[in-house]
Enzyme design. Structure first.
Site, PDB file in Angstrom:
ATOM      1  N   SER A 127      71.694  74.318  72.556  1.00  0.00           N
ATOM      2  CA  SER A 127      70.456  74.520  71.894  1.00  0.00           C
ATOM      3  C   SER A 127      69.475  73.508  71.675  1.00  0.00           C
ATOM      4  CB  SER A 127      70.880  75.574  70.693  1.00  0.00           C
ATOM      5  OG  SER A 127      69.487  75.334  69.605  1.00  0.00           O
ATOM      6  N   TYR A 152      73.951  75.350  62.371  1.00  0.00           N
ATOM      7  CA  TYR A 152      73.928  75.720  63.687  1.00  0.00           C
ATOM      8  C   TYR A 152      74.025  74.798  65.022  1.00  0.00           C
ATOM      9  CZ  TYR A 152      71.597  77.992  67.675  1.00  0.00           C
ATOM     10  OH  TYR A 152      71.346  78.619  69.092  1.00  0.00           O
TER      11      TYR A 152
END
Ligand SMILES: NC(=O)c1ccc[n+]([C@@H]2O[C@H](COP(=O)([O-])OP(=O)(O)OC[C@H]3O[C@@H](n4cnc5c(N)ncnc54)[C@H](O)[C@@H]3O)[C@@H](O)[C@H]2O)c1
Length: 335
Positions: A127, A152
């Protein structure tokens, strides 16, 4: 090819599965249909894939090692794309354990299965959030990403580190793809475009963080899928020029690659909302708020490595992408 795709009821995994099926690959899809967001949209996406004869639909949790091993043993996939994960930056402040379960325990099960059952190439979702506290723009895969600002992001960076060890120890070719804010038809209901569309149509105010001034390298789903397929077809090679005295983070002497997939064209959030208003033919009532904890102010992808290795650069402008999204949204929700 037989490709195992995880997260096939999810936004990106579903689009990817359909494209692979359309070009004639066999797809074995894993998803646990969890209720992080509306399960109905996951079922509806999945129905598009199960309509194809070449699709095998499997309900399993990535963190269930026995179940994952069984899938690999039975189906013997040639290549694997791991997209199933607990996604979302903000939710990682509320339920960090979900990120450890799906993104860490789940990922080690995928790596182990690739190692023991043989796999030509593992492609997995990382990501743009791994850039964390970095501010040098555009974000380059050749810079270090050691300062994540959410769990995350830390889980995605961990995936890159775990993948490297398997590429090094067991010669497993791995490619990590850092996706930059993906949007489009069949998108994620927890993401801004979806929430804004629902609220604007309902006449409700929208929360606009960082007063709408952050810039995002919004990337259209078809561009992402094209990038995933091109990298899947290009088995990660070892970099024979890799210099251990000045280690390039994006490559290795092991068969390991990291790429950004972003549009390389950051757009301010206020402009993104303006395009959405034009497509909806309705103005938004904006509730301007400060930047949320865990969010990064700007994202902007340097995609030179992707262009160089697989000759691809995402190209869909937000005007086209949002128009396609709104057309799908109106049709799907009958509004
Ligand atoms: N959409 C984006 O903008 C974006 C940006 C950066 C990275 N990513 C990453 O790309 C990948 C795909 O994202 P998406 O937007 O399609 O998300 P998504 O939530 O729509 O899809 C993920 C799918 O995986 C399934 N899943 C989750 N945990 C699982 C588990 N433990 N076992 C089995 N199935 C599980 C979910 O049910 C879901 O259908 C994720 O890894 C995400 O972190 C997405």
């Amino acid at each position: 090819m037989k490709v195992l795709v995880t997260g096939t009821a999810g936004f990106i995994g579903n689009h990817l599965a359909l494209r692979l099926l359309e070009r004639g690959d066999e797809v074995v899809g894993i998803d646990n249909l969890n209720d992080y967001y509306d399960v109905q949209i996951k079922k509806d996406r999945l129905a598009r894939a199960t309509a194809h004869a070449g699709f095998t639909d499997i309900r399993a949790n990535l963190e269930d090692k026995a179940a994952i091993d069984k899938v690999f043993k039975e189906h013997k996939p040639d290549r694997v794309v791991n997209l199933a994960a607990q996604a979302g930056v903000r939710y990682s402040l509320i339920n960090p354990q979900a990120y450890i379960d799906s993104n860490i325990t789940g990922f080690i099960n995928i790596l182990e299965a690739c190692r023991h059952f043989g796999c030509e190439h593992l492609v997995y979702a990382s990501s743009s959030s791994v850039y964390g506290a970095n501010t040098a723009m555009p974000f380059s895969v050749h810079n270090n990403v050691d300062h994540p600002v959410s769990l995350y992001a830390a889980s995605k960076k961990s995936n890159e580190l775990m993948a490297h060890t398997y590429s090094h120890l067991f010669g497993l070719p791995t490619t990590g793809l850092r996706f930059f804010t993906v949007y489009g038809p069949w998108g994620r209901p927890d993401m801004a475009l979806f929430i804004f569309t629902r609220k604007i149509l309902a006449g409700e105010p929208i929360d606009v963080f960082n007063y709408g001034h952050h810039r995002r390298d919004f990337t259209y789903i078809d561009d992402i899928v094209e990038g995933v397929i091109r990298t899947l077809d290009h088995v990660a090679p070892a970099n024979s020029d890799w210099n251990s005295d000045a280690p390039d983070p994006a490559t290795s002497k092991a068969p390991y690659r990291i790429y950004n997939i972003g549009s390389n064209n950051p757009v301010e959030l206020l402009r993104y909302i303006e395009v959405l208003e034009d497509c909806l033919g309705k103005k938004a009532e904006k509730n301007l708020l400060p930047l949320q904890l865990g969010d990064v102010p700007d994202t902007y992808a340097d995609v030179d490595a992707l262009i160089e290795d697989v000759n691809y650069k995402p190209a869909t402008p937000v005007e086209t992408g949002i128009e396609n999204f709104v057309r799908w949204y109106r049709d799907y929700y009958k509004v």
